[in-house]
Write an enzyme that holds these catalytic residues in place. Structure first.
Site, PDB file in Angstrom:
ATOM      1  N   SER A  25       0.872  -1.178   0.000  1.00 44.76           N
ATOM      2  CA  SER A  25       0.000   0.000   0.000  1.00 44.76           C
ATOM      3  C   SER A  25       0.907   1.226   0.000  1.00 44.76           C
ATOM      4  O   SER A  25       0.940   2.000   0.949  1.00 44.76           O
ATOM      5  CB  SER A  25      -0.916  -0.014   1.220  1.00 44.76           C
ATOM      6  N   HIS A  29      -3.224  -6.168   2.043  1.00 43.61           N
ATOM      7  CA  HIS A  29      -2.328  -7.202   2.573  1.00 43.61           C
ATOM      8  C   HIS A  29      -2.975  -8.575   2.649  1.00 43.61           C
ATOM      9  O   HIS A  29      -2.346  -9.545   3.063  1.00 43.61           O
ATOM     10  CB  HIS A  29      -1.817  -6.806   3.967  1.00 43.61           C
ATOM     11  N   GLN A  51      -6.852  -2.060   6.717  1.00 44.40           N
ATOM     12  CA  GLN A  51      -5.680  -2.897   6.481  1.00 44.40           C
ATOM     13  C   GLN A  51      -5.118  -3.582   7.733  1.00 44.40           C
ATOM     14  O   GLN A  51      -4.715  -4.731   7.686  1.00 44.40           O
ATOM     15  CB  GLN A  51      -4.605  -2.014   5.846  1.00 44.40           C
ATOM     16  N   GLU A  52      -5.062  -2.842   8.848  1.00 46.63           N
ATOM     17  CA  GLU A  52      -4.359  -3.410  10.006  1.00 46.63           C
ATOM     18  C   GLU A  52      -5.108  -3.166  11.311  1.00 46.63           C
ATOM     19  O   GLU A  52      -5.476  -2.031  11.619  1.00 46.63           O
ATOM     20  CB  GLU A  52      -2.959  -2.790  10.122  1.00 46.63           C
ATOM     21  N   GLU A  75       1.553  -9.665   6.689  1.00 44.85           N
ATOM     22  CA  GLU A  75       2.313  -9.294   7.884  1.00 44.85           C
ATOM     23  C   GLU A  75       2.122 -10.296   9.015  1.00 44.85           C
ATOM     24  O   GLU A  75       2.405 -10.003  10.179  1.00 44.85           O
ATOM     25  CB  GLU A  75       1.924  -7.880   8.317  1.00 44.85           C
ATOM     26  N   ASP A  97      -4.568   0.739  11.402  1.00 46.54           N
ATOM     27  CA  ASP A  97      -4.088   1.380  10.182  1.00 46.54           C
ATOM     28  C   ASP A  97      -5.063   1.023   9.066  1.00 46.54           C
ATOM     29  O   ASP A  97      -4.882   0.027   8.364  1.00 46.54           O
ATOM     30  CB  ASP A  97      -2.674   0.929   9.810  1.00 46.54           C
ATOM     31  N   GLU A 143      -3.727   5.249  12.186  1.00 47.79           N
ATOM     32  CA  GLU A 143      -2.787   5.637  11.124  1.00 47.79           C
ATOM     33  C   GLU A 143      -3.536   5.727   9.799  1.00 47.79           C
ATOM     34  O   GLU A 143      -4.381   4.870   9.510  1.00 47.79           O
ATOM     35  CB  GLU A 143      -1.702   4.558  11.055  1.00 47.79           C
ATOM     36  N   ASP A 195       1.113   8.185   7.512  1.00 45.39           N
ATOM     37  CA  ASP A 195       2.037   7.257   6.830  1.00 45.39           C
ATOM     38  C   ASP A 195       2.112   7.679   5.364  1.00 45.39           C
ATOM     39  O   ASP A 195       3.021   8.419   4.971  1.00 45.39           O
ATOM     40  CB  ASP A 195       1.530   5.817   7.014  1.00 45.39           C
ATOM     41  N   LYS A 210       9.388   5.114   7.827  1.00 48.12           N
ATOM     42  CA  LYS A 210       9.815   3.963   7.028  1.00 48.12           C
ATOM     43  C   LYS A 210      10.999   4.412   6.185  1.00 48.12           C
ATOM     44  O   LYS A 210      10.821   5.201   5.237  1.00 48.12           O
ATOM     45  CB  LYS A 210       8.685   3.550   6.085  1.00 48.12           C
ATOM     46  N   HIS A 226       8.129  -1.308   9.774  1.00 46.93           N
ATOM     47  CA  HIS A 226       8.463  -2.252   8.698  1.00 46.93           C
ATOM     48  C   HIS A 226       7.664  -1.915   7.443  1.00 46.93           C
ATOM     49  O   HIS A 226       6.875  -0.968   7.425  1.00 46.93           O
ATOM     50  CB  HIS A 226       8.110  -3.671   9.156  1.00 46.93           C
ATOM     51  N   ARG A 227       7.824  -2.712   6.387  1.00 41.36           N
ATOM     52  CA  ARG A 227       6.939  -2.698   5.228  1.00 41.36           C
ATOM     53  C   ARG A 227       6.234  -4.057   5.167  1.00 41.36           C
ATOM     54  O   ARG A 227       6.650  -5.009   5.816  1.00 41.36           O
ATOM     55  CB  ARG A 227       7.725  -2.505   3.912  1.00 41.36           C
ATOM     56  N   SER A 228       5.195  -4.142   4.348  1.00 41.51           N
ATOM     57  CA  SER A 228       4.506  -5.433   4.253  1.00 41.51           C
ATOM     58  C   SER A 228       5.392  -6.492   3.588  1.00 41.51           C
ATOM     59  O   SER A 228       5.326  -7.672   3.927  1.00 41.51           O
ATOM     60  CB  SER A 228       3.184  -5.280   3.519  1.00 41.51           C
ATOM     61  N   LYS A 273       6.255  -0.635  14.831  1.00 42.49           N
ATOM     62  CA  LYS A 273       5.183  -1.395  14.184  1.00 42.49           C
ATOM     63  C   LYS A 273       5.866  -2.392  13.271  1.00 42.49           C
ATOM     64  O   LYS A 273       6.519  -2.005  12.308  1.00 42.49           O
ATOM     65  CB  LYS A 273       4.309  -0.421  13.402  1.00 42.49           C
TER      66      LYS A 273
HETATM   67  C1  2PG Z   1       1.653   0.408   6.147  1.00 40.43           C
HETATM   68  C2  2PG Z   1       2.624  -0.646   5.681  1.00 40.43           C
HETATM   69  C3  2PG Z   1       3.242  -1.469   6.765  1.00 40.43           C
HETATM   70  P1  2PG Z   1       2.956  -1.303   3.215  1.00 40.43           P
HETATM   71  O1  2PG Z   1       0.715   0.780   5.423  1.00 40.43           O
HETATM   72  O2  2PG Z   1       1.818   0.963   7.207  1.00 40.43           O
HETATM   73  O3  2PG Z   1       2.345  -2.053   7.642  1.00 40.43           O
HETATM   74  O4  2PG Z   1       2.168  -1.391   4.617  1.00 40.43           O
HETATM   75  O5  2PG Z   1       4.376  -1.675   3.506  1.00 40.43           O
HETATM   76  O6  2PG Z   1       2.246  -2.275   2.326  1.00 40.43           O
HETATM   77  O7  2PG Z   1       2.835   0.101   2.744  1.00 40.43           O
HETATM   78 MG    MG Z   2       0.260   2.470   6.919  1.00 40.96          MG
END
Ligand code: 2PG
Ligand code: MG
Length: 433
Positions: free
Chosen positions: A45, A158, A166-167, A208, A245, A290, A317, A342, A370-372, A393
């Protein structure tokens, strides 16, 4: 004159990430023989304003996702220009990398090539000095451990056919240490798995490591989290809180300026979505949201922040993409009160640290992330400790690329002993006031 800190060689290769896609690994060697290695993560994303990840687009290899262009740039142009540089001057190295690239968003050499070199350089110096990376980046007597935000239910980009948001993360705010906090979330993760099985819901996991069941609504995920926290014997709100998130850019329809919740067949305006967050914050122990709104929906961000920002951490983000210029806009407008950090969104270690510094100077909290698409690289664990962010995270307490980060933090906390403090609820706004 010999200087053991001078860069003597740099070598990049194409390796695999946790989704089975290729990514960049860089090994940088100093004249002393010390080696630094960095493996670059990759998002799904991704924000429109992120630095550019260079992919080969050669359909005959990895469906176009190969990174040989990026590794070749490291092994040729970059290598030629950085050999002989003093590795201790990270800012000079990063500036040189940006100059060699020459584009405003690292699109020529690729942020994946540049970040790999930037991080490998820092690791090489730390390894030469025989100290942990966090200590090299910030020599201190006492350190702040991060509170983990663990993504136990995955949706959106994801996990297919899951929630729109998403999270869904659990946050052990009441634990006495990082290590205890990880135990709590790991216990809750197992309870959640049993609960899903009992309800005949799938326990396959998303990118994740969190479960990705097909739930009737987005709110059903919140109920599952509450139930699992309680079943573990912990008190929601006191011991364990919730962070979200939604990654709202992913379900924002630019033409009509609406947010589309496909799972529930509903279309919401920015104001409707803010109402929804507000209601959820009244109902559930949410400490952090987020990307509750889309990456360029600045007006709604300002409204959200004035409505909930006193008590809830509102994290940018895709909104900020670890870019100090976008963060400056947020600070000036009063949009968000926190930034997700990130390194690969911006592409160098120095710029990452600059974004952290600007945020902290302006009372914005920072969350190292992190990233996904991840690897076994543990740089972000060290960054979280070095920057005293107090939050990290990095996914579910499961899957090797996620546990690599948590396990590194368990090691760091163990080695630091009484020099490590776990901030718990103090990392979040609701308890700061
Ligand atoms: C996010 C990230 C990590 P992605 O949106 O915060 O959880 O996802 O690395 O796919 O952008
Ligand atoms: Mg995010």
């Amino acid at each position: 004159m010999t200087n053991s800190f001078l860069v003597s060689s740099v070598k990049a290769r194409e390796i695999l990430d946790s989704r089975g896609n290729p990514t960049v690994e860089v090994e940088l060697t100093l004249q002393s023989g010390a080696i630094g290695t960095a493996l670059v993560p990759s998002g799904a994303s991704t924000g429109a304003h992120e630095a550019v990840e260079l992919r080969d687009q050669d359909k005959n290899r990895f469906h176009g996702k190969g990174v040989r262009l990026a590794t070749n740039y490291v092994n040729s142009e970059i290598s030629e220009q950085i050999i002989g540089l003093d590795s201790r001057d990270q800012v000079a190295l990063d500036r040189l990398l940006m100059d060699i690239d020459g584009s405003p968003n690292k699109s020529r050499l690729g942020a994946n090539a540049i970040l790999g070199v930037s991080l490998a350089n820092a690791w090489a110096v730390a390894n030469h000095k025989r100290i942990p990376l966090y200590q090299y980046l910030n020599p201190q007597v006492d350190y702040l451990m991060p509170v983990p935000m663990c993504n136990v239910l995955n949706g959106g980009a994801h996990a297919e056919n899951s929630t729109d948001f998403q999270e869904f993360m659990i946050v052990p705010t009441g634990a006495g240490s990082f290590t205890e906090g990880i135990r709590w979330v790991a216990e809750i993760y197992q309870i959640l798995k049993t609960t899903l099985t009992e309800r005949k819901l799938t326990t396959t996991v998303g990118d994740e490591g969190g479960f990705a069941p097909q739930l009737p609504s987005n709110e059903a995920a919140m109920e599952l989290l509450m139930e699992s926290i309680e079943k573990s014997g912990k008190k929601p709100g006191d011991d364990v809180c919730i962070a979200l998130d939604p990654a709202a850019t992913e379900f924002f329809i630019a033409d009509s300026e609406e947010y589309l919740l496909s799972r529930e067949n509903r279309r919401l305006t920015g104001t409707d979505l803010i109402d929804l967050w507000s209601k959820w914050c009244d109902t559930y122990p949410i400490v952090s949201i987020e990307d509750g709104l889309a990456e360029d929906d600045w007006n709604s961000w300002v409204n959200l922040t004035s409505r909930l920002g006193r008590n809830v951490q509102l994290v940018g983000d895709d909104l900020f993409v670890t870019d100090k210029n976008r963060l400056k806009t947020g600070i000036e407008l009063g949009a968000a009160n926190s930034i997700l950090i990130k390194p690969n969104q911006i592409g160098t270690l120095s710029e990452t640290l600059e974004a952290v510094q600007l945020a902290q100077e302006n009372n914005f909290s920072t969350i190292i992330s992190h990233r996904s698409g991840e690897t076994e690289d543990v740089t972000i664990s060290h960054l979280a400790v070095a920057t005293k962010s107090g939050q990290i995270k990095t996914g579910a307490p499961a899957r090797g690329e996620r546990t690599a980060k948590y396990n590194e933090l368990i090691r760091i906390e163990d080695r630091l002993g009484s020099a490590a403090t776990y901030p718990g609820a103090n990392s979040f706004r609701s308890s700061r006031k």
